[in-house]
Design a protein around this motif. Structure first.
Motif, PDB file in Angstrom:
ATOM      1  N   ARG A  77      -2.248   4.423 -52.988  1.00  0.00           N
ATOM      2  CA  ARG A  77      -1.678   4.452 -51.075  1.00  0.00           C
ATOM      3  C   ARG A  77      -0.853   5.600 -51.020  1.00  0.00           C
ATOM      4  O   ARG A  77      -0.731   6.271 -49.054  1.00  0.00           O
ATOM      5  CB  ARG A  77      -1.714   3.683 -50.389  1.00  0.00           C
ATOM      6  N   ILE A  78      -0.073   5.561 -51.267  1.00  0.00           N
ATOM      7  CA  ILE A  78       1.718   6.366 -51.026  1.00  0.00           C
ATOM      8  C   ILE A  78       0.859   8.505 -51.734  1.00  0.00           C
ATOM      9  O   ILE A  78       1.830   9.258 -50.757  1.00  0.00           O
ATOM     10  CB  ILE A  78       2.712   6.053 -52.864  1.00  0.00           C
ATOM     11  N   ALA A  79       0.237   8.594 -52.455  1.00  0.00           N
ATOM     12  CA  ALA A  79      -0.766   9.825 -52.445  1.00  0.00           C
ATOM     13  C   ALA A  79      -0.664  10.176 -51.434  1.00  0.00           C
ATOM     14  O   ALA A  79      -1.500  10.962 -50.655  1.00  0.00           O
ATOM     15  CB  ALA A  79      -1.657  10.221 -53.895  1.00  0.00           C
ATOM     16  N   VAL A  80      -2.001   9.179 -51.125  1.00  0.00           N
ATOM     17  CA  VAL A  80      -3.103   9.880 -49.931  1.00  0.00           C
ATOM     18  C   VAL A  80      -1.832   9.838 -48.603  1.00  0.00           C
ATOM     19  O   VAL A  80      -2.703  11.263 -48.091  1.00  0.00           O
ATOM     20  CB  VAL A  80      -4.437   8.644 -49.857  1.00  0.00           C
ATOM     21  N   ALA A  81      -1.113   9.085 -48.037  1.00  0.00           N
ATOM     22  CA  ALA A  81      -0.086   9.238 -47.164  1.00  0.00           C
ATOM     23  C   ALA A  81       0.373  10.793 -47.637  1.00  0.00           C
ATOM     24  O   ALA A  81       0.382  11.112 -46.231  1.00  0.00           O
ATOM     25  CB  ALA A  81       1.041   8.284 -47.000  1.00  0.00           C
ATOM     26  N   LYS A  82       1.216  11.033 -48.612  1.00  0.00           N
ATOM     27  CA  LYS A  82       1.562  12.187 -49.284  1.00  0.00           C
ATOM     28  C   LYS A  82       0.897  13.461 -48.765  1.00  0.00           C
ATOM     29  O   LYS A  82       0.978  14.454 -47.944  1.00  0.00           O
ATOM     30  CB  LYS A  82       2.453  12.563 -50.546  1.00  0.00           C
ATOM     31  N   THR A  83      -0.473  13.109 -49.174  1.00  0.00           N
ATOM     32  CA  THR A  83      -1.312  13.702 -48.283  1.00  0.00           C
ATOM     33  C   THR A  83      -1.246  14.446 -47.445  1.00  0.00           C
ATOM     34  O   THR A  83      -1.936  15.522 -46.783  1.00  0.00           O
ATOM     35  CB  THR A  83      -2.779  14.009 -49.633  1.00  0.00           C
ATOM     36  N   ARG A  84      -2.009  13.516 -46.755  1.00  0.00           N
ATOM     37  CA  ARG A  84      -1.642  13.680 -44.813  1.00  0.00           C
ATOM     38  C   ARG A  84      -1.213  14.191 -43.854  1.00  0.00           C
ATOM     39  O   ARG A  84      -1.235  14.895 -43.433  1.00  0.00           O
ATOM     40  CB  ARG A  84      -2.287  12.619 -44.797  1.00  0.00           C
TER      41      ARG A  84
END
Length: 138
Positions: A77-84
């Protein structure tokens, strides 16, 4: 002299010992994820499989896997949020450059300069700019 176990019995015993955990281990699959998220998820997959292989059957073994799954999910989830956030930053740069009259090649050069890890291509950029143009005309 001790009898040698027939080949395959040890493998079958290992499969039977692993069977109760197969459903849980499926949540640690990572090959379906985008490349960037695979790198986050893969170590959790390896650790989960290692725990199943090395620890004896015990109720706490499933608890350990559940906690590890929670940790993996949080990391992804952290990585996805950073990607967004990064995607939005790139979109803002594109729109700013487009507003300044830059062409697609110039915009791509600026995006690659500010976001070297971006995998945006000229084709994707042109499609995005066409969408922006169509929305502006609507």
């Amino acid at each position: 002299m001790a009898k040698k176990a027939p080949e395959g019995i040890a493998d079958r015993q290992a499969q039977l010992a692993r069977a109760p955990y197969e459903d849980m281990l499926s949540f640690f699959d990572y090959k379906h994820l985008p490349e960037g998220l695979q790198g986050i998820s893969m170590p959790f997959n390896k650790l989960a499989n290692s725990l199943v292989e090395q620890l004896p059957h015990h109720p706490q073994k499933m608890v350990a896997l559940q906690k590890l799954l929670e940790a993996k999910d949080a990391a992804v989830r952290i990585a996805v949020a950073k990607t967004r956030i990064r995607r939005k930053e790139i979109q803002n740069l594109i729109l700013e450059c487009h507003g300044n009259g830059d062409n697609a090649e110039q915009i791509l050069e600026k995006v690659q300069g500010e976001f070297p890890s971006s995998r945006i291509t000229l084709e994707i950029l042109k499609d995005f700019l066409e969408t922006v143009k169509a929305e502006a005309e609507a």
